[in-house]
Design a protein around this motif. Sequence first.
Motif, mmCIF file in Angstrom:
data_model
loop_
_atom_site.group_PDB
_atom_site.id
_atom_site.type_symbol
_atom_site.label_atom_id
_atom_site.label_comp_id
_atom_site.label_asym_id
_atom_site.label_seq_id
_atom_site.Cartn_x
_atom_site.Cartn_y
_atom_site.Cartn_z
ATOM 1 N N ALA A 37 0.835 -1.206 0.000
ATOM 2 C CA ALA A 37 0.000 0.000 0.000
ATOM 3 C C ALA A 37 0.868 1.254 0.000
ATOM 4 C CB ALA A 37 -0.918 -0.010 1.227
ATOM 5 N N ALA A 38 1.952 1.239 0.782
ATOM 6 C CA ALA A 38 2.858 2.392 0.782
ATOM 7 C C ALA A 38 3.497 2.582 -0.592
ATOM 8 C CB ALA A 38 3.927 2.207 1.852
ATOM 9 N N ALA A 39 3.865 1.482 -1.251
ATOM 10 C CA ALA A 39 4.445 1.588 -2.586
ATOM 11 C C ALA A 39 3.450 2.160 -3.582
ATOM 12 C CB ALA A 39 4.938 0.215 -3.038
ATOM 13 N N VAL A 40 2.198 1.755 -3.467
ATOM 14 C CA VAL A 40 1.171 2.282 -4.372
ATOM 15 C C VAL A 40 1.010 3.785 -4.165
ATOM 16 C CG1 VAL A 40 -1.293 2.245 -4.895
ATOM 17 C CG2 VAL A 40 -0.037 0.103 -4.618
ATOM 18 N N ILE A 41 1.023 4.220 -2.906
ATOM 19 C CA ILE A 41 0.886 5.655 -2.628
ATOM 20 C C ILE A 41 2.052 6.432 -3.236
ATOM 21 C CG2 ILE A 41 0.876 7.378 -0.784
ATOM 22 C CD1 ILE A 41 -0.609 5.346 0.940
ATOM 23 N N LEU A 42 3.275 5.912 -3.056
ATOM 24 C CA LEU A 42 4.431 6.601 -3.605
ATOM 25 C C LEU A 42 4.417 6.615 -5.137
ATOM 26 C CD1 LEU A 42 7.222 5.272 -1.202
ATOM 27 C CD2 LEU A 42 6.201 7.554 -1.228
ATOM 28 N N SER A 47 3.496 9.718 -10.129
ATOM 29 C CA SER A 47 2.872 9.844 -11.453
ATOM 30 C C SER A 47 2.011 11.093 -11.567
ATOM 31 C CB SER A 47 2.037 8.599 -11.759
ATOM 32 O OG SER A 47 0.975 8.480 -10.825
ATOM 33 N N THR A 48 1.476 11.578 -10.455
ATOM 34 C CA THR A 48 0.629 12.779 -10.476
ATOM 35 C C THR A 48 1.421 14.047 -10.195
ATOM 36 O OG1 THR A 48 0.081 12.442 -8.147
ATOM 37 C CG2 THR A 48 -1.405 11.468 -9.790
ATOM 38 N N GLY A 49 2.713 13.930 -9.902
ATOM 39 C CA GLY A 49 3.537 15.099 -9.651
ATOM 40 C C GLY A 49 3.463 15.642 -8.255
ATOM 41 N N HIS A 50 2.826 14.957 -7.355
ATOM 42 C CA HIS A 50 2.739 15.442 -5.980
ATOM 43 C C HIS A 50 4.005 15.152 -5.170
ATOM 44 C CE1 HIS A 50 -1.529 15.469 -7.111
ATOM 45 N NE2 HIS A 50 -1.685 16.383 -6.127
ATOM 46 N N LEU A 51 4.796 14.141 -5.565
ATOM 47 C CA LEU A 51 6.009 13.778 -4.823
ATOM 48 C C LEU A 51 7.200 13.782 -5.798
ATOM 49 C CD1 LEU A 51 4.576 10.785 -2.738
ATOM 50 C CD2 LEU A 51 4.918 13.137 -1.964
ATOM 51 N N PRO A 52 7.607 14.964 -6.264
ATOM 52 C CA PRO A 52 8.718 15.026 -7.214
ATOM 53 C C PRO A 52 10.062 15.025 -6.487
ATOM 54 C CG PRO A 52 7.817 17.209 -6.894
ATOM 55 C CD PRO A 52 7.002 16.291 -6.019
ATOM 56 N N TRP A 61 11.599 3.302 -5.276
ATOM 57 C CA TRP A 61 12.217 2.044 -5.664
ATOM 58 C C TRP A 61 12.444 1.137 -4.446
ATOM 59 C CZ3 TRP A 61 12.599 -0.213 -10.122
ATOM 60 C CH2 TRP A 61 12.534 0.538 -11.307
ATOM 61 N N VAL A 62 12.924 1.701 -3.375
ATOM 62 C CA VAL A 62 13.186 0.889 -2.180
ATOM 63 C C VAL A 62 11.902 0.281 -1.635
ATOM 64 C CG1 VAL A 62 13.996 0.949 0.212
ATOM 65 C CG2 VAL A 62 15.276 2.147 -1.579
ATOM 66 N N VAL A 63 10.874 1.107 -1.505
ATOM 67 C CA VAL A 63 9.604 0.604 -0.953
ATOM 68 C C VAL A 63 8.969 -0.398 -1.907
ATOM 69 C CG1 VAL A 63 7.291 1.270 -0.225
ATOM 70 C CG2 VAL A 63 9.252 2.664 0.439
ATOM 71 N N SER A 64 9.089 -0.176 -3.201
ATOM 72 C CA SER A 64 8.499 -1.121 -4.159
ATOM 73 C C SER A 64 9.188 -2.479 -4.089
ATOM 74 C CB SER A 64 8.596 -0.555 -5.574
ATOM 75 O OG SER A 64 7.881 0.650 -5.688
ATOM 76 N N VAL A 65 10.517 -2.466 -4.028
ATOM 77 C CA VAL A 65 11.236 -3.738 -3.908
ATOM 78 C C VAL A 65 10.898 -4.427 -2.590
ATOM 79 C CG1 VAL A 65 13.531 -4.773 -3.709
ATOM 80 C CG2 VAL A 65 13.091 -3.002 -5.429
ATOM 81 N N LEU A 66 10.842 -3.637 -1.494
ATOM 82 C CA LEU A 66 10.469 -4.213 -0.201
ATOM 83 C C LEU A 66 9.066 -4.799 -0.247
ATOM 84 C CD1 LEU A 66 11.007 -4.693 2.810
ATOM 85 C CD2 LEU A 66 10.155 -2.382 3.249
#
Length: 699
Positions: A37-42, A47-52, A61-66
């Motif tokens: 869920a955290a990876a999806v949020i990031l 993709s929406t430009g809120h976390l550039p 990348w770290v959270v997605s791999v985790l």
Amino acid sequence: MTGIGGVEMGAQAARSRALAVLRIRSRALAVALLPAAAAVILLVGGSTGHLPGGGWDVLRWVVSVLALCVLLAAAGVALVVARSRPAVTPTVTVAEESAPDLYRMVRDLADRLDVPAPSAIALTPDCDSWLEDRTHPAHGPPPAEKHHDDLAGPGGAAHRRSATAPVLVIGSPFLWWMRVGELRAVLAPVVAGTGPSAQPDIAAARRFIRGLDAAVAVASAGRRDPLSRVACAGLGWASRLLLRSCRGHAAEMERGVAAAAAERAQAVDYGLRIVAQEQVGLAYAGWDRLLTRVALPAWRMGRWPSRLDVGVVAALTELSRRDRLAEGFASRLGERPACDLLEEPGVMDEAVSLLAARLFHGGPAETGADWSPVGWEEYPEEVVDRTWRTDAARLHRVLDTLGVRRAAEGTAPGTDGPTLARVLDHLTTPDAASTAPLTAGSDAHAAAETQNGPGIPSADPDAARRPADDPGPSRPPYGDSDASRPPVDGPAVSHPAYDDPDASHPAYGDPGASRPPVDDPDAPQPPYGDPGTPHPSYGDHATPVPATPAEDDEDDLADTTARGAALAAGLTAQLAREEAEARPAGARAPSSAPGPAAGPDAALWDDRALPLLPLQPPRTGREILTAHITAMVCCAAMDTAGAAPALDWLDGPSLLFDGARAADLAPSVLSLVETGDPGPLRAWMTELGIRPEKPVRLV
């Protein structure tokens, strides 16, 4: 809390605890999904430009791999929990065509209790009864449902068993000892447990806990490659953590199920059940005595009694005759026994007897030259007589290994056969010999011992007739391990000198001796059972630390003489070698599948760690020595005084003189073993006319 209200309260309490177990499962799933869920949020934020920014890219990348790793690990644990094969109690399935009356009684009982009938009936060599869920796919398809409308009557629809109904496991001693009415009363609370078992939440919670228990067994299995060991370590950690979290709720759930079943069963044969509970305790005592005193000696000889359940009836009848507290129990034997509900009770008794031998002793799955059935009428000759003569032969082989001369001093020429006098003279200490009644040659033997110190026999057979100032030929000490001795089958055993107080004697339980492991990870775990049976706490998978056999045996032999300790060590080593040689032949797989009517359900349980339930701990050195000396005395009694071997239903092998059982033998043998004093034993033999100087027949 009585009546319907008590049943409902118990069921509601059980269901609430089952929901608590399911909530723990849901929380574990939520924790596994949290990194995803955290990876999806990031990812969505990027993709929406809120976390550039570069920092957010690295974090994504770290959270997605985790998250991917956690999901893969969670999926693996969930797959093992869902697919692992739960442990199943070894039983003998009772086919419906082989016991229609028993099935009819159980179904009628389920109708009166207004609960689903069990899906099948099985027998186990134990004094207990319970329900067992065997709906897991690894246990095979459920039995085909049959409709017996001719037996159903007006309530025929209630007789149709559900595919998810548990199996009713009945202790076989109950069928042979109890009457039909008593068995019905005892089974009522057990059958009543099928009602809560059908509740979806309780069934789901039980499946989850059984899956965790099976996953722990999978993780405990030995693995060689590092990757498998790491994966199993993670699986075991997660499964044990979940089991510890569910333990309290699962125990309370089972208490609620048991309370509901007990309340519901009060409507059926409640008064008779109180009387039947007395028979449960009596059956347990008789069954335990029969296995440890009667069956175990036969199993050690490679013979398995084929009518154990018939034997428990004889044992309990004998107990009723001897014990005042059991008076009146034998009068029940005039009523119809519950085994009459079986079409072929003899076939079932034989199948259960073979299963008992496998569970409690680790015998093979099929008969053979070294593993054959024995009837009770053949037991005295085939088991008692052979056991005594085999032990006596082993005793003399070990004496040969220790260099003990075969003929006692002063005996007739050519009398070099195995005699009891040889054993008595070897174990007798000089102090005891000076006060004990002497046989021919005992004075010379004691004089020879005096030259070598207390308790040490002379290595020179002519030392007693040589003058005191003649030291005799040069020979190594009797206990010198470098001395020349007759060869022994198996590895050589080094015995310390008797006069060396600091020498450590080989102890029973030597690591070189081959015996089954104390805790085998491949052994089936105890089944997650139903209400009436106590089980270990969930999640408690700590391996017990057994006592060191060597330390226990050294303490046990501390009260014996030096000669007795050395002889006990030699007997222990010889027994270990014989067991190691016999084990490969006994560990063979069955060549044919068991029959559908009567045979152990070998396909449902893992038999690689037999015996699953050893009856007794390994015998100590003093116990082995005492048993062998007793066997030698009995052989001398049979060959020189006309005694006969016999079977005592409560005490096992016994010795008969003129039809009466011999008494007071054990204290006399213990006096010889512990103090080296043969006086009580010689007096006992003199009274019965036993001649220890005469050779005996061995096997």
